[in-house]
Design a protein around this motif. Structure first.
Motif, PDB file in Angstrom:
ATOM      1  N   ARG A   1       0.119  15.534  -2.058  1.00 19.19           N
ATOM      2  CA  ARG A   1      -1.240  15.385  -1.532  1.00 19.19           C
ATOM      3  C   ARG A   1      -1.182  15.090  -0.035  1.00 19.19           C
ATOM      4  N   GLN A   2      -1.999  15.782   0.749  1.00 21.48           N
ATOM      5  CA  GLN A   2      -1.915  15.689   2.216  1.00 21.48           C
ATOM      6  C   GLN A   2      -2.912  14.697   2.787  1.00 21.48           C
ATOM      7  N   ASN A   3      -4.088  14.626   2.197  1.00 21.74           N
ATOM      8  CA  ASN A   3      -5.176  13.855   2.811  1.00 21.74           C
ATOM      9  C   ASN A   3      -5.664  12.744   1.892  1.00 21.74           C
ATOM     10  N   GLY A   4      -6.108  11.675   2.532  1.00 23.96           N
ATOM     11  CA  GLY A   4      -6.789  10.624   1.785  1.00 23.96           C
ATOM     12  C   GLY A   4      -5.889   9.763   0.936  1.00 23.96           C
TER      13      GLY A   4
ATOM     14  N   VAL B   1       0.833  -1.214   0.000  1.00 27.88           N
ATOM     15  CA  VAL B   1       0.000   0.000   0.000  1.00 27.88           C
ATOM     16  C   VAL B   1       0.863   1.258   0.000  1.00 27.88           C
ATOM     17  N   GLU B   2       2.039   1.201   0.661  1.00 25.45           N
ATOM     18  CA  GLU B   2       2.939   2.370   0.658  1.00 25.45           C
ATOM     19  C   GLU B   2       3.521   2.611  -0.736  1.00 25.45           C
ATOM     20  N   ASN B   3       3.806   1.525  -1.466  1.00 31.62           N
ATOM     21  CA  ASN B   3       4.287   1.680  -2.843  1.00 31.62           C
ATOM     22  C   ASN B   3       3.281   2.441  -3.698  1.00 31.62           C
ATOM     23  N   VAL B   4       2.001   2.127  -3.527  1.00 33.70           N
ATOM     24  CA  VAL B   4       0.960   2.749  -4.356  1.00 33.70           C
ATOM     25  C   VAL B   4       0.685   4.189  -3.886  1.00 33.70           C
ATOM     26  N   GLU B   5       0.868   4.411  -2.593  1.00 36.14           N
ATOM     27  CA  GLU B   5       0.640   5.738  -2.006  1.00 36.14           C
ATOM     28  C   GLU B   5       1.745   6.720  -2.390  1.00 36.14           C
ATOM     29  N   TYR B   6       2.919   6.177  -2.693  1.00 37.08           N
ATOM     30  CA  TYR B   6       4.111   7.007  -2.868  1.00 37.08           C
ATOM     31  C   TYR B   6       3.962   8.119  -3.922  1.00 37.08           C
ATOM     32  N   PRO B   7       3.421   7.821  -5.121  1.00 39.02           N
ATOM     33  CA  PRO B   7       3.260   8.910  -6.100  1.00 39.02           C
ATOM     34  C   PRO B   7       2.340  10.035  -5.623  1.00 39.02           C
ATOM     35  N   LEU B   8       1.357   9.694  -4.780  1.00 35.57           N
ATOM     36  CA  LEU B   8       0.458  10.730  -4.251  1.00 35.57           C
ATOM     37  C   LEU B   8       1.211  11.647  -3.298  1.00 35.57           C
ATOM     38  N   ILE B   9       2.099  11.035  -2.506  1.00 37.21           N
ATOM     39  CA  ILE B   9       2.883  11.815  -1.541  1.00 37.21           C
ATOM     40  C   ILE B   9       3.879  12.701  -2.286  1.00 37.21           C
ATOM     41  N   LEU B  10       4.491  12.133  -3.355  1.00 32.36           N
ATOM     42  CA  LEU B  10       5.411  12.937  -4.174  1.00 32.36           C
ATOM     43  C   LEU B  10       4.701  14.142  -4.768  1.00 32.36           C
ATOM     44  N   LYS B  11       3.425  13.966  -5.054  1.00 32.61           N
ATOM     45  CA  LYS B  11       2.652  15.047  -5.655  1.00 32.61           C
ATOM     46  C   LYS B  11       2.231  16.084  -4.603  1.00 32.61           C
TER      47      LYS B  11
END
Ligand SMILES: Nc1ncnc2c1ncn2[C@@H]1O[C@H](COP(=O)(O)OP(=O)(O)O)[C@@H](O)[C@H]1O
Ligand SMILES: [Mg+2]
Length: 223
Positions: A115-118, A103-113
């Motif tokens: 994105r703070q929430n969700g 799940v962290e692998n998939v979340e990673y691009p969102l964090i790079l972008k």
């Protein structure tokens, strides 16, 4: 307006033994919603073509337009933003980060972008859509099968809702049954989610899923 277009694109690698012409005057256009295969012998320029489509590489000459932007003259920062906002990549080797959970692998691009929430919820939603069981979300990539790792890689490519997916031999490391399951998944993302898919493959069975096939021979599009 095509999502990707090439006008007379060439790529030359200057080597001491002489120039290697990887692409030689390629013209093409990929329309929104298409599922296109790139086929051709080893060394015919397929990966070079896909890398230029994804702005991972730039041509030696010719004009490339991606998501209505001409990439000629863009600097590295512009290209990074273009990739982040418009393009999802899937590779033969999966390229997941071994120390992060699924799940962290998939979340990673969102964090790079930024994105703070969700981000966790969004990552879980996409993992479910590609058929990964919730019990696997906290596993590391090394603890799941190759077919499951490729599903996770597809989820990671989709999480930022890109305009198109570029896949370089995504079934190349999988047995034929698992490879077919991955093809079926990409086909579903194309038909149901409207994702444009461009895929390099050696497998002639894949032509039945695609709208059309671009064949490369010696860096040129064969008719
Ligand atoms: N970084 C590079 N430096 C020099 N030559 C390269 C490089 N990348 C690819 N090539 C050459 O360009 C040609 C096309 O390679 P590639 O796009 O990887 O083909 P394919 O993916 O169809 O096997 C080959 O002759 C290859 O050796
Ligand atoms: Mg290749």
């Amino acid at each position: 307006m095509p999502v990707i277009s090439f006008e007379n694109v060439s790529k030359v690698y200057p080597l001491p033994a002489g120039d290697v012409v990887a692409l030689d005057g390629v013209d093409l256009a990929i329309e929104q919603g298409e599922f296109v295969l790139i086929m051709g012998p080893s060394g015919s320029g397929k990966s070079t073509l896909l890398n230029i489509m994804g702005s991972l590489d730039v041509p030696t000459s010719g004009e490339v337009t991606i998501a209505e932007k001409r990439i000629g003259g863009m600097d590295d920062d512009d290209l990074t933003l273009l990739r982040r906002d418009h393009i999802g990549f899937v590779f033969q080797q999966f390229n997941l980060i071994p120390l992060l959970s699924i799940v962290e692998n998939v979340e990673y691009p969102l964090i790079l972008k930024g994105r703070q929430n969700g981000t966790r919820e969004r990552a879980e939603e996409v993992l479910k859509a590609v058929g990964i069981e919730k019990t696997h979300f906290t596993h590391k990539p090394g603890e799941i099968s190759g077919g499951q790792q490729q599903r996770v890689a597809i989820a990671r490519a989709l999480v930022n809702d890109p305009d198109f997916l570029l896949c370089d031999e995504p079934t190349g490391n999988l047995d034929s049954k698992t490879g077919t399951a991955i093809m079926t998944l990409l086909d579903k993302m194309n038909r149901e989610e409207g994702k444009t898919v461009v895929m390099v493959t050696h497998d002639p069975r894949m032509t039945e899923y695609a709208d059309r096939t671009i064949r490369l021979v010696d860096g040129r599009v064969a008719e």
